[in-house]
Design an enzyme around this catalytic site. Structure first.
Site, PDB file in Angstrom:
ATOM      1  N   TYR A 161       0.830  -1.203   0.000  1.00 23.12           N
ATOM      2  CA  TYR A 161       0.000   0.000   0.000  1.00 23.12           C
ATOM      3  C   TYR A 161       0.867   1.257   0.000  1.00 23.12           C
ATOM      4  O   TYR A 161       1.970   1.240   0.520  1.00 23.12           O
ATOM      5  CB  TYR A 161      -0.906   0.023   1.226  1.00 23.12           C
ATOM      6  CG  TYR A 161      -2.011  -0.994   1.224  1.00 23.12           C
ATOM      7  CD1 TYR A 161      -2.303  -1.773   0.108  1.00 23.12           C
ATOM      8  CD2 TYR A 161      -2.783  -1.202   2.371  1.00 23.12           C
ATOM      9  CE1 TYR A 161      -3.323  -2.722   0.142  1.00 23.12           C
ATOM     10  CE2 TYR A 161      -3.800  -2.131   2.410  1.00 23.12           C
ATOM     11  CZ  TYR A 161      -4.066  -2.902   1.297  1.00 23.12           C
ATOM     12  OH  TYR A 161      -5.071  -3.835   1.335  1.00 23.12           O
ATOM     13  N   LEU A 180     -18.071  -1.891   0.579  1.00 20.37           N
ATOM     14  CA  LEU A 180     -18.893  -0.900  -0.132  1.00 20.37           C
ATOM     15  C   LEU A 180     -18.698  -1.009  -1.638  1.00 20.37           C
ATOM     16  O   LEU A 180     -19.110  -0.116  -2.387  1.00 20.37           O
ATOM     17  CB  LEU A 180     -18.545   0.511   0.350  1.00 20.37           C
ATOM     18  CG  LEU A 180     -18.785   0.765   1.837  1.00 20.37           C
ATOM     19  CD1 LEU A 180     -18.315   2.165   2.225  1.00 20.37           C
ATOM     20  CD2 LEU A 180     -20.259   0.584   2.185  1.00 20.37           C
TER      21      LEU A 180
END
Length: 355
Positions: free
Chosen positions: A61, A246
């Site tokens: 990341y 989501l």
């Protein structure tokens, strides 16, 4: 351990360990590209205040995009929070070991007993800590059906005996890290039911750390986990850490009617990693309609629904703004009625696998 000033958030165990974490987990993959260090630190502080003390990251990341220049930056941002006075005891911290094909780290080498010690040392250095609560393998060496690869998945190509030997060797290396005190628990990511069972069997053979958690994609729109993996999770006490609950922002409704908000994930990744299809927006409309009719925020409904699943350990959500974070945190206070759950089931049957 801080319990949170806002609310008492449900806590759940990591597998068969004695570690308990909040049922919501703060994701960090935008810190270093879409968010700067100060914004990441503000998210940590707000999540802790709200009783969310579980933070997930990875050595690769941030994303959007992944690049040689940014590898490790998110871990470094978390490390800066500790350097600036953040209390390590207040946070349960999870990170991940990148594997085969990630050319920006170790030349794309697969996960092995040789790569584990140096990779852990790199994460510890960037994170400015001497231990990791949950150490995860980001994806299997043999490949995975995740990230839309399920449509053409071919499990051939690996020797099962070599796969099992690698697992044994890796667990030996991980046990040495447990003995050193650098990791507390072990988890997998982007794995299958077969792979999970092989890791469990390897732990029985070797006495190495038992898989505690599985981090796979799961949401109202992506329910591959509901069959074999669900059974494996429940019967073997390997809880799911759901990522993309989501659906990369689709379930918030912000991309309906061809909208692409400035700075949003779709503005950086036009097909949302294969999630943007001809079918997906009708599916999102169905869930938005349920939320609207029952007076629910769609983001909170999607996160709260994930927390109802029988195999769920913690639901990983991310945010790129304080407003988004506040909405997501509110999911801890939402209880879905039987009527809402029934309507979600009807919508799922009408819109199975929209991507």
């Amino acid at each position: 351990m801080r319990t949170g000033k806002d609310r008492a958030v449900e806590r759940r165990k990591l597998g068969r360990t004695d570690i308990e974490v909040s049922a919501l987990c703060l994701g960090s993959m935008t810190w270093g590209t879409q968010n700067n260090a100060e914004e990441g630190h503000a998210q940590i502080e707000r999540a802790l205040e709200a009783g969310i003390d579980f933070v997930d990251t990875a050595e690769m990341y941030p994303v959007n995009p992944v690049s040689a220049e940014t590898i490790g930056r998110t871990e470094r941002i978390i490390g800066l929070w500790f350097e600036r006075g953040g209390a390590r005891k207040d946070m349960f911290l999870a990170t991940k070991h990148s594997g085969e094909g990630m050319q920006y780290v170790r030349g794309g080498a697969p996960i092995s007993s040789e790569t584990i010690p140096e990779t852990i040392e790199g994460s510890l250095r960037r994170l400015q800590t001497d231990y990791i609560d949950l150490y995860q393998f980001h994806w299997p060496n043999r490949g995975s059906y995740m990230f839309r690869k399920n449509w053409s998945y071919d499990p051939t190509g690996s020797d099962p005996a070599e796969v099992r030997q690698n697992m044994d060797d890796c667990l030996g290396a991980l046990q040495r890290e447990v003995d050193r005190g650098t990791i507390r628990a072990f988890g997998l990511s982007n794995e299958s039911a077969w792979g999970t069972c092989q890791w469990l069997a390897a732990a029985e053979r070797t006495g190495g750390p038992r898989v505690a958690t599985m981090q796979n994609e799961y949401s109202l729109l992506c329910r591959l986990y509901d069959t074999d993996m669900s059974e494996t999770s429940v019967y073997e006490d390997v809880g799911l850490l759901a990522f993309s609950p989501l659906a990369a922002g689709l379930l918030t409704g912000k991309y309906q009617n061809e909208a692409v908000p400035e700075g949003s994930r779709m503005s950086l990744n036009s097909d949302l990693g294969g999630r943007k299809t001809d079918r997906v927006f009708a599916a999102v409309d169905a869930y938005l309609d349920i939320a609207s009719r029952h007076g629910l925020d769609p983001t909170q409904m999607a996160l709260a629904w994930c927390m109802t699943r029988p195999f769920m350990c913690s639901v990983i959500f991310g945010a790129t703004s304080v407003d988004q974070l506040e909405v997501a945190l509110g999911a801890a206070d939402v209880t879905l009625s039987d009527e809402v759950l029934d309507e979600i089931d009807v919508a799922h049957r009408a819109h199975p696998m929209p991507y």
